[in-house]
Design an enzyme around this catalytic site. Sequence first.
Site, mmCIF file in Angstrom:
data_model
loop_
_atom_site.group_PDB
_atom_site.id
_atom_site.type_symbol
_atom_site.label_atom_id
_atom_site.label_comp_id
_atom_site.label_asym_id
_atom_site.label_seq_id
_atom_site.Cartn_x
_atom_site.Cartn_y
_atom_site.Cartn_z
ATOM 1 N N TYR A 244 -10.015 14.137 -4.882
ATOM 2 C CA TYR A 244 -9.185 13.653 -5.994
ATOM 3 C C TYR A 244 -8.486 14.831 -6.694
ATOM 4 C CZ TYR A 244 -8.225 10.949 -10.313
ATOM 5 O OH TYR A 244 -7.630 10.320 -11.385
ATOM 6 N N LYS B 229 -4.478 15.705 -7.010
ATOM 7 C CA LYS B 229 -3.800 15.846 -8.307
ATOM 8 C C LYS B 229 -3.206 17.254 -8.462
ATOM 9 C CE LYS B 229 -4.777 11.671 -9.783
ATOM 10 N NZ LYS B 229 -3.734 10.652 -9.994
ATOM 11 N N ASP C 110 0.882 -1.173 0.000
ATOM 12 C CA ASP C 110 0.000 0.000 0.000
ATOM 13 C C ASP C 110 0.918 1.220 0.000
ATOM 14 O OD1 ASP C 110 -1.662 2.108 0.572
ATOM 15 O OD2 ASP C 110 -2.687 1.119 2.235
ATOM 16 N N VAL C 111 0.892 1.991 -1.072
ATOM 17 C CA VAL C 111 1.847 3.112 -1.177
ATOM 18 C C VAL C 111 1.592 4.200 -0.133
ATOM 19 C CG1 VAL C 111 2.417 2.771 -3.613
ATOM 20 C CG2 VAL C 111 0.506 4.290 -2.988
ATOM 21 N N ASN D 44 1.927 5.558 -9.991
ATOM 22 C CA ASN D 44 0.668 5.499 -10.735
ATOM 23 C C ASN D 44 -0.537 5.141 -9.850
ATOM 24 O OD1 ASN D 44 -1.135 4.775 -13.179
ATOM 25 N ND2 ASN D 44 -0.953 2.834 -12.083
HETATM 26 C C1 BGC Z 1 -10.212 10.026 -13.887
HETATM 27 C C2 BGC Z 1 -11.206 9.473 -14.858
HETATM 28 C C3 BGC Z 1 -11.848 10.581 -15.666
HETATM 29 C C4 BGC Z 1 -10.786 11.486 -16.271
HETATM 30 C C5 BGC Z 1 -11.387 12.678 -17.020
HETATM 31 C C6 BGC Z 1 -9.240 10.912 -14.624
HETATM 32 O O1 BGC Z 1 -8.320 11.418 -13.729
HETATM 33 O O2 BGC Z 1 -9.531 8.968 -13.247
HETATM 34 O O3 BGC Z 1 -12.191 8.743 -14.139
HETATM 35 O O4 BGC Z 1 -12.626 10.032 -16.701
HETATM 36 O O5 BGC Z 1 -9.944 11.949 -15.271
HETATM 37 O O6 BGC Z 1 -12.404 13.292 -16.297
#
Ligand code: BGC
Length: 285
Positions: A182, A186, A82-83, A109
């Site tokens: 998310y 990112k 598990d990273v 990744n």
């Molecule tokens: C997500 C995908 C999504 C894409 C564009 C990616 O980072 O993992 O689920 O389709 O972005 O929205």
Amino acid sequence: MSADQNYTPPNDMPPGPIYPMLAGQKALVTGASKGLGQAMAIGFAEAGADVLVNYRGDRAGAEDTVQMIEKLGRKAVAFEADVASEEQTQAMFRCMIETFGRMDICVSNAAVQMNAPVDEMTLEQWQRVIDVNLTGTFLCAREAIRQFKKQGVDRSISYSMGKLILISSVHDIIPWEGHANYAAAKGGMMLFMKSLAQEVAHLRIRVNSIAPGAIRTPMNVEKITSPEIYQQQLLNLIPCKRIGEPEDVSRLAVWLASDQADYIHGSTIYPDGGMLLYPGFIGAG
Ligand code: BGC
């Protein structure tokens, strides 16, 4: 300062492509039991590299990746970690060196999505996404840089001391309602990557990101199994009018890891079919 008309800066660029592009190199790919990680692990093997296939939970998927690599005549080992765990990540890097003796390419990744509107998001959903996607990237990057420095540059293998590739997303730029954890991870990865690239470029360690759009992977099951979602929603966001294939990403990863990309430091490359081109403006601006 006066210019010396006879001065020419020395050229230290690698020669043109020598195939296979990653011959003799050793790569570690996290989250390589499926999706983009699996495609990149196989792409590296096709280009001549041996690969550590990291996974968490999906042992069967990791074994498939290993078998496909072995069929290509390369070596592969699967390692569960598990990273988000410092201890498990360090154990994985020890396995890498015990198995292959060195590491030339590290791809961070592994990632998770746990979607919820912010006012309904639990702390666990927030934390797990940050822990895997952002902290996991830090833990892998730190071990990779330590190993690259220990090895130094070996010109018979690569002009770089090491290559670190972070797999980000178009959502390091594009806001994504319902996925704030998310997108925050990112977005954080982007400046982590650039800061680290700036820190180690003088060593000829290359740190870059690949930030894909929508790709045909298990993470996007719903988008590819529902014709309504695919044709009426997803394609409206993709100017080139097709979903990306894992190979769109793995071919880029092979090139970015190779000496053909020797001058690429601190860049984010977006294989996204044009998703970042404000598709809402097409015919509507
Ligand atoms: C997500 C995908 C999504 C894409 C564009 C990616 O980072 O993992 O689920 O389709 O972005 O929205």
